[in-house]
Write a protein that holds these residues in place. Structure first.
Motif, mmCIF file in Angstrom:
data_model
loop_
_atom_site.group_PDB
_atom_site.id
_atom_site.type_symbol
_atom_site.label_atom_id
_atom_site.label_comp_id
_atom_site.label_asym_id
_atom_site.label_seq_id
_atom_site.Cartn_x
_atom_site.Cartn_y
_atom_site.Cartn_z
ATOM 1 N N PHE A 81 17.828 9.017 1.283
ATOM 2 C CA PHE A 81 16.915 8.246 2.021
ATOM 3 C C PHE A 81 16.123 7.064 0.506
ATOM 4 C CE2 PHE A 81 17.662 10.982 5.464
ATOM 5 C CZ PHE A 81 17.293 10.849 6.800
ATOM 6 N N ARG A 82 15.738 6.573 1.167
ATOM 7 C CA ARG A 82 14.780 6.025 0.203
ATOM 8 C C ARG A 82 13.314 5.570 0.027
ATOM 9 N NH1 ARG A 82 19.051 1.048 0.599
ATOM 10 N NH2 ARG A 82 20.799 2.004 -0.294
ATOM 11 N N ALA A 83 13.060 5.780 1.160
ATOM 12 C CA ALA A 83 11.430 5.432 1.726
ATOM 13 C C ALA A 83 10.484 6.168 1.916
ATOM 14 C CB ALA A 83 11.178 3.969 2.653
ATOM 15 N N ILE A 84 11.228 7.828 2.575
ATOM 16 C CA ILE A 84 10.293 8.373 3.289
ATOM 17 C C ILE A 84 10.682 9.765 3.122
ATOM 18 C CG2 ILE A 84 10.319 7.359 5.148
ATOM 19 C CD1 ILE A 84 12.571 10.632 5.256
ATOM 20 N N ASP A 85 9.475 10.491 2.781
ATOM 21 C CA ASP A 85 8.916 12.427 2.044
ATOM 22 C C ASP A 85 9.253 13.076 2.965
ATOM 23 O OD1 ASP A 85 9.691 10.514 -1.103
ATOM 24 O OD2 ASP A 85 7.403 9.892 -0.118
ATOM 25 N N GLY A 86 8.750 12.567 4.022
ATOM 26 C CA GLY A 86 9.124 13.392 5.149
ATOM 27 C C GLY A 86 9.087 12.945 6.570
ATOM 28 N N ARG A 138 0.877 -1.354 0.627
ATOM 29 C CA ARG A 138 -0.162 0.574 0.050
ATOM 30 C C ARG A 138 1.242 1.831 -0.196
ATOM 31 N NH1 ARG A 138 -3.140 -2.827 3.711
ATOM 32 N NH2 ARG A 138 -2.242 -2.301 5.633
ATOM 33 N N LEU A 139 1.551 1.349 0.890
ATOM 34 C CA LEU A 139 2.630 2.203 0.420
ATOM 35 C C LEU A 139 3.785 2.898 -0.584
ATOM 36 C CD1 LEU A 139 4.385 2.082 4.057
ATOM 37 C CD2 LEU A 139 2.923 3.644 3.678
ATOM 38 N N ASN A 140 3.804 1.155 -1.277
ATOM 39 C CA ASN A 140 4.215 1.915 -2.733
ATOM 40 C C ASN A 140 3.411 2.381 -3.614
ATOM 41 O OD1 ASN A 140 6.974 0.331 -2.122
ATOM 42 N ND2 ASN A 140 6.350 -1.756 -2.419
ATOM 43 N N ALA A 141 2.309 1.562 -3.287
ATOM 44 C CA ALA A 141 1.185 1.856 -4.535
ATOM 45 C C ALA A 141 0.625 3.652 -4.204
ATOM 46 C CB ALA A 141 -0.066 1.396 -4.119
ATOM 47 N N THR A 155 14.295 -1.266 2.950
ATOM 48 C CA THR A 155 13.737 -0.418 1.507
ATOM 49 C C THR A 155 14.921 -0.655 1.158
ATOM 50 O OG1 THR A 155 12.213 1.064 1.972
ATOM 51 C CG2 THR A 155 13.426 1.596 0.120
ATOM 52 N N GLY A 156 15.018 -1.002 -0.138
ATOM 53 C CA GLY A 156 16.525 -0.938 -1.815
ATOM 54 C C GLY A 156 16.138 0.125 -2.116
ATOM 55 N N GLU A 157 17.716 0.291 -2.792
ATOM 56 C CA GLU A 157 18.259 1.231 -3.669
ATOM 57 C C GLU A 157 17.332 1.803 -4.913
ATOM 58 O OE1 GLU A 157 21.924 0.571 -4.864
ATOM 59 O OE2 GLU A 157 22.962 0.596 -2.582
ATOM 60 N N ASP A 158 16.287 0.820 -4.953
ATOM 61 C CA ASP A 158 15.003 0.665 -6.021
ATOM 62 C C ASP A 158 14.022 1.609 -5.844
ATOM 63 O OD1 ASP A 158 14.265 -0.572 -3.831
ATOM 64 O OD2 ASP A 158 14.182 -2.465 -6.247
#
Length: 345
Positions: free
Chosen positions: A289-294, A240-243, A266-269
């Motif tokens: 940072f790979r997974a978060i935007d804030g 759901r987070l990826n979506a 979370t990977g480099e992708d």
């Protein structure tokens, strides 16, 4: 990097000893962008208007257990703070007066609770085994106290109010010995307002350990050994987070515990994956940072790993300016204090 770069002066009166009431009346400092833009003052109730429809807040659903125990071994007073579960009956614990213990000693705690000191570790902590058939969590509810952070416990005793104050509304899975404090600001009314604004939420689990309060004793960040904590992200949550990101939404971690687990998964992708296990991720400036935007987070200790983390996200100079503003404007610091919303983009 030199650890002293992350130092700052904090007046003692800025340390909050009780939470804001109601919880969502706490102040919120918006730090947007890594440049020299304005810092704007809000309250946590303003959060729905500071985020965008499609954003997702990620909360830690760990539940704080009363993991602080005071007991006796003979004439010696022994204090223990459980910080990491080993198995159903064993916990690793930081022990006060631990030099008075020997392997095999029994420690008598209140309410007929006993622990056996099984093994001393290189860092001075001990493995404590709780004999019997009752779950350890039941024993702790009977004999333990809420493990308030040292900077609060040094100024006042733990009381009954802390059993609810030091627990988030999302608390569901026993195992933490410190609260994911950014989520302490949330209320059902605020969650309803966020949902109305089109802002979603997800939960993960990271059992916060007492190691989160350990000072950085090294002179350089490269020489600091980060503590490990156990966490889990379900595959459906990751999906759901990826979506949400694929649809243009932002993943906003509520608290550094949520952030650290998301980044560990979370990977480099930049794809978030299911995760179950220990993480000892240590985030300092230079990290990508790979997974978060804030991130929404409280204000942290000088020279702490958490101030290093927020400096990695926003830039050291930007966070130094933000903290100077917070101190000058009377924001309340640390676990029961106010919060910042950090949006680097």
């Amino acid at each position: 990097m030199r650890v002293d770069l992350f130092d700052f002066d904090l007046p003692p009166e800025r340390i909050a000893l009780r939470p804001a009431r109601p919880r969502d009346s706490a102040r919120l400092l918006l730090v947007a962008g890594s440049g020299q833009g304005p810092l704007t003052d809000h309250t946590v109730r303003d959060l729905p208007g500071l985020l965008r429809a499609g954003d997702v807040l990620v909360f830690n659903d760990t539940r704080v257990i009363p993991a602080q125990l005071e007991g006796q071994r003979g004439e010696a007073r022994i204090g223990a703070t459980l910080h990491k579960r080993i198995d159903l009956r064993r916990w690793q614990a930081f022990v006060r007066n631990g030099k008075r213990l020997r392997t095999g000693d029994a420690i008598a705690f209140p309410a007929d609770v006993t622990a056996i000191a099984e093994e001393r570790h290189a860092d001075g902590s001990w493995t404590l085994m709780f004999p019997g058939d009752e779950p350890v969590e039941v024993l702790l509810e009977r004999a333990g106290r809420m493990p308030l952070p040292p900077y609060i416990a040094a100024k006042r005793g733990t009381d009954e109010a802390d059993r609810s104050d030091y627990q988030t509304m999302f608390a569901a899975r026993d195992g933490a010995v410190a609260a994911p404090t950014a989520a302490l600001h949330f209320t059902p009314a605020l969650m309803e307002a966020l949902a109305t604004a089109g802002i979603g939420h997800e939960t993960l689990t990271l059992h916060v350990g007492a190691g989160t309060f350990l000072p950085v004793k090294a002179d350089d960040t490269a020489d600091h050994a980060m503590h490990a904590e156990w966490g889990r992200i379900e595959q459906a949550t990751a999906d759901r987070l990826n979506a949400a990101r694929a649809a243009g939404g932002r993943v906003i971690a509520v608290g550094t515990t949520s952030l650290r687990l998301l980044e560990s998964a979370t990977g480099e992708d930049r794809v978030i994956r299911a995760f179950a296990g220990d993480t000892s991720i240590f985030i300092t400036p230079g990290y990508t940072f790979r997974a978060i935007d804030g991130l929404m987070t409280n204000f942290h200790l000088p020279k702490s790993t958490l101030f290093m983390l927020v400096s990695a996200l926003m830039g050291l100079e930007r966070m130094q300016a933000a903290y100077a503003h917070a101190i000058a404007e009377g924001y309340r610091f640390y676990s029961y204090g106010d919060a910042g919303l950090l949006l680097p983009g």
